[in-house]
Write an enzyme that holds these catalytic residues in place. Structure first.
Site, short mmCIF file in Angstrom:
data_model
loop_
_atom_site.label_atom_id
_atom_site.label_comp_id
_atom_site.label_asym_id
_atom_site.label_seq_id
_atom_site.Cartn_x
_atom_site.Cartn_y
_atom_site.Cartn_z
N ASP A 269 0.88 -1.16 0.00
CA ASP A 269 0.00 0.00 0.00
C ASP A 269 0.92 1.22 0.00
O ASP A 269 2.11 1.13 0.31
CB ASP A 269 -0.97 0.00 1.19
C1 BGC Z 1 -5.08 3.20 -0.03
C2 BGC Z 1 -5.13 2.23 -1.19
C3 BGC Z 1 -4.92 2.96 -2.48
C4 BGC Z 1 -3.58 3.67 -2.42
C5 BGC Z 1 -3.22 4.43 -3.69
C6 BGC Z 1 -3.86 4.10 -0.06
O1 BGC Z 1 -4.03 5.16 0.81
O2 BGC Z 1 -5.13 2.50 1.19
O3 BGC Z 1 -6.36 1.55 -1.18
O4 BGC Z 1 -5.01 2.10 -3.57
O5 BGC Z 1 -3.61 4.61 -1.36
O6 BGC Z 1 -4.01 5.55 -3.86
#
Ligand code: BGC
Length: 734
Positions: A269
């Site tokens: 993530d």
């Molecule tokens: C989220 C993800 C997301 C990623 C990219 C993170 O803050 O938890 O679900 O895909 O950011 O935007």
């Protein structure tokens, strides 16, 4: 002593699995397959790479792009959010939108709406539409689906997730993944795993026993790997049993890549990597989202520090090669390295239709006293449409799940489109979204209804034949990064609903939300209640289709709606949000309806519940045999009669209860379901198949799945609390 029948479901190698069919048929199939012939080509490419070139592929080189090797013709890899629409284009090195005029996309119904369709074929169509748009925007991987279990309804991302139930979760997720990947786009199933709250999500350590992990929190991830060849998995922010998930050797290496034979890439993530060696050895393939400036990407944990660890002998070269091989495997199999890759479509008529069909199938009718719905246009002179949510667009918001929608039909517009000019529509806002800042919390102001707006709404309701209140949450009240504090409808909506219903008995309440709410006041005052979700670009049209009877509602709740928070296991046990950065899942496997049914607590609306404009009767349930062995399949048939005057769809649900077991088992566990459409007055037979091995529980002493011989009760119905038929079967050890 009873005999134990051991069913080891252990290592299932799906390597280069083999079902292929035309994606245009929209059948529930997997055209996608990994091509073994690429493997030697990939190996010779890796042999030509320098260490720097390899490491350059293992981290972001922009916010949503990871490195390629220009010298060898290996292109960069492009990602996009996800999970309910393709995100707008951002600056390469920041979260700032580029404000382009060609990057608007379709806003698809969010996760819980898709869960509410209880329709795996439609989940595949949803994935297909999303895959087409992802390709049209030139991306390789969509950051979805999000399959975390809804452990608490307060979870800020409940709207992104499908359900509280592991089986429904798996079925919907598999459809989504197949649909996307058939378009030469990889999914990134997130957030692996046990990321069930936003509160302290970056630091919280999740503790649960192995049985709970295997039975509740992992099945959907596993199903996307085993049944749909998912090519990407995103490690979550939080810790699990003391180690961050992006570097969690047990989950990433032992389970995902080991037991399940995952062949794709694990992506962190954004900003969820914490240590070079632990991440590299703990299964992470690509580090994304570290907050560095352009020239500093090399300083990422998986940049120069990783190269130096290889040189120092801390991380073996084979570990690096395995990560590079996985990325190249994706590039080849997605047809990225050659001509003929799917091109995609953006907001095309075909995609709009899918968005509308999904939205219509998702809407759940919870109450319909005196059959007030469907409304008959010819009998109406005036309709009051009341509520901030009647005109509020829900596409943006929710943080990373926000979509720059090409268009979004609001509930008010949908109703106006349907009614044309002959019926007067009296709109009143009724309440307004308002927040209080409080530390990290942006708390919805729930205690101060706006009396002026309520008075206007009452006037509109008085002069109208029917009052439709569009209430619920917004994607500001339900959002990534923060959990909600309460189930109460925000911004004084309960007071509004009481006031409007007091002057107009024909009051209908539509809840636009992604998560459960306290519907006590709503249910007491409204004649009809619908859940219409954050239902995407076509949400307003779909709502009008249902309100005026062009579509007969067939959505079913993907979660339990409780009377109050304390009725829910997690909350009654005080097992949320944790203490001292640890949260122990003491409710174990008793999540959602498993808790309500096992503890005999009456929900406000049960899991699997949803009404129709017609009524169905289930009868003549029978199984092909009375007695089975562990490797058998149970073939169940049920006769379903549409006893009303309207065509409609029903979801036949089969729950199982293990009648004799050495460990506690829930009173009901969903094991099969099927949505079926039946003409008025007609009867159809529905066939459901249950693998006996799916009756297993995870036995902690032998660390394996176990079906104990004995009797099992099959409970067949149209919700978890409306069981029409019961059959007892037995399982023997020979
Ligand atoms: C989220 C993800 C997301 C990623 C990219 C993170 O803050 O938890 O679900 O895909 O950011 O935007």
């Amino acid at each position: 002593m009873r005999n134990f029948l051991l069913v080891t479901l252990g290592l299932v190698t799906l390597l280069f699995g083999a079902c292929s069919l035309d994606s245009e048929t929209n059948n529930y199939v997997n055209k996608y397959q990994l091509n073994e012939a690429y493997e030697p080509i990939i190996d010779s490419l890796i042999a030509e790479m320098t260490l720097d070139e390899k490491v350059g592929m293992l981290h972001g080189t922009g916010m949503f792009v990871s490195g390629g090797v220009e010298r060898l013709g290996v292109p960069e890899f492009h990602y996009t959010d996800g999970p309910n629409g393709v995100r707008e284009e951002l600056e390469r090195h920041s979260w700032k939108p580029l404000a382009l005029d060609n990057d608007s996309a379709t806003f698809f119904p969010t996760g819980s709406a898709l869960g509410a369709t209880w329709n795996k074929e439609i989940a595949q169509l949803y994935g297909k539409a999303l895959g087409l748009e992802t390709r049209a925007r030139g991306k390789d991987m969509i950051l979805g689906p999000a399959v975390n279990i809804m452990r608490t309804p307060l979870g800020g991302r409940t709207f992104e997730y499908f359900t509280e139930d592991p089986f429904l979760n798996s079925e919907i997720a598999v459809g989504y993944v197949r649909g996307v990947q058939n378009q030469d786009v990889a999914v990134c199933v997130k957030h692996f795993a046990a990321n069930n709250q936003e509160n302290e999500r970056d630091r919280i350590d999740v503790l649960m026993n192995e049985r709970t992990l295997r039975e509740i929190y992992l099945p959907a991830y596993k199903a996307t790997v085993i049944d749909a060849d998912a090519l990407g998995m995103m490690g979550a922010y939080n810790k699990f049993r003391g180690e961050y998930l992006c570097q969690n050797n047990y989950l990433n290496n032992q389970l995902l890549k080991g037991e399940w034979g995952f062949k794709g890439i694990i992506v962190s993530d954004w900003g969820a990597t914490h240590n070079t060696k632990t991440a590299a050895l703990g299964g992470l393939d690509v580090e994304m989202g570290t907050w560095t400036k352009e020239q500093n990407y090399d300083q990422n944990f998986m940049g120069h520090p990783l190269r130096d660890s290889v040189i120092a002998g801390v991380v073996p070269m084979e570990v690096i090669d395995d990560k590079v091989r996985r990325i190249l495997r994706l590039s080849y199999n997605l047809n990225k390295m050659e001509d003929g890759r799917a091109k995609g479509e953006l907001v095309s008529p075909k995609i709009k239709k899918i968005a509308r069909d999904v939205a219509a199938e998702a809407i759940v009718l919870l109450k319909n006293d005196n059959s007030i719905l469907p409304l008959k246009k010819s009998e109406l002179e005036s309709v009051a449409v009341i509520g901030f949510n009647a005109t509020w667009k829900q596409a943006k918001g929710g943080f990373t799940a926000g979509v720059k929608a090409k268009y979004e039909v609001t509930p008010l517009e949908g109703i106006q489109n349907k009614l044309g000019n002959n019926v007067a529509v009296n709109y009143a806002m009724g309440y307004i979204q308002k927040f209080e800042e409080e530390g990290n919390w942006r708390t919805p102001n729930i205690d101060t209804p706006n009396q002026e707006l309520i008075a206007e709404a009452v006037e509109a309701a008085k002069k109208s034949d029917v009052a439709i209140i569009v209430a619920g949450n917004t994607r500001e009240t339900e959002s990534e990064t923060k959990d909600r504090k309460t189930l109460t409808l925000p911004f004084g909506q309960d007071e509004l609903i009481k006031a409007v219903a007091a002057v107009n008995p024909n009051t209908i309440v539509v809840i636009a939300a992604g998560a459960p709410n306290d519907l006590t006041v709503t249910s007491q005052n409204a004649q009809a209640v619908l859940y219409s979700w954050f239902n995407g670009s076509e949400g307003g049209n779909a709502l009008a289709d249902v309100l005026f009877g062009d579509v007969n509602p067939s959505g079913k709740l993907p979660f339990t709606i409780a009377h109050k928070l304390e009725d829910i296991g997690v909350h009654s046990l005080n097992a949320y949000p944790g203490e001292n950065l640890k949260v122990e899942y003491t409710e174990g496997i008793l999540v959602g309806y498993r808790w309500f049914d096992t503890k005999n607590i009456e929900p406000a609306y049960p899991f699997g519940f949803g009404l129709s404009y017609t009524n169905f009767e289930l009868s003549k349930s029978k199984t092909d045999k009375n007695s089975y062995t562990a490797t058998d399949k149970i073939q169940l048939t049920v006769s379903v009669e549409n006893k009303g005057e309207t065509k409609g769809k029903e979801v036949v649900q089969c729950y199982v209860h293990d009648l004799e077991c050495s460990v506690m088992r829930p009173t009901k566990e969903l094991k099969a379901f099927q949505k079926i459409e039946i003409e008025a007055g007609k009867t159809k037979n529905v066939s459901l198949t249950i693998d006996v091995e799916d009756l297993a529980f995870f036995d902690e002493s032998s660390n394996s799945w176990l079906v104990e011989p004995g009797e099992f009760k099959l409970l067949i119905g149209t919700s978890s609390r409306n069981i029409a038929q019961e059959i007892i079967i037995s399982v023997t050890d020979k």
